[in-house]
Scaffold this motif. Structure first.
Motif, short mmCIF file in Angstrom:
data_model
loop_
_atom_site.label_atom_id
_atom_site.label_comp_id
_atom_site.label_asym_id
_atom_site.label_seq_id
_atom_site.Cartn_x
_atom_site.Cartn_y
_atom_site.Cartn_z
N GLY A 253 -1.72 -5.65 -2.62
CA GLY A 253 -1.82 -5.38 -1.19
C GLY A 253 -3.14 -5.87 -0.61
O GLY A 253 -3.18 -6.41 0.49
N MET B 7 -1.81 -1.87 -5.49
CA MET B 7 -2.84 -1.81 -4.46
C MET B 7 -3.64 -3.11 -4.42
O MET B 7 -3.97 -3.62 -3.34
CB MET B 7 -3.78 -0.64 -4.70
N PHE C 147 0.82 -1.20 0.00
CA PHE C 147 0.00 0.00 0.00
C PHE C 147 0.86 1.26 0.00
O PHE C 147 0.53 2.24 -0.67
CB PHE C 147 -0.94 0.02 1.20
#
Length: 58
Positions: A36, A33, A10
């Motif tokens: 993540g 992202m 992130f």
């Protein structure tokens, strides 16, 4: 462990987005992202937490 990996991913996604770094189509902030989020989902599911289930012998 997957929770720490998610936090690092992130942070990398935030840096890519905030600095407006030009990357190729594979290494975009959205893809980082999503990696993540995958690591976070694995952490919440209990995978990689170090817990082991052992049966008791009688």
């Amino acid at each position: 462990m997957p929770g720490i990996v998610a936090a690092v991913l992130f942070f990398i996604a935030f840096l890519i987005n905030a600095a407006d770094i030009s990357t190729n189509d594979t290494f975009t902030s959205t893809n980082v992202m999503l990696l993540g989020l995958t690591a976070l989902a694995l952490h919440v599911a209990g995978i990689g937490t170090g817990w082991s289930y052992r049966r008791r012998r009688r």
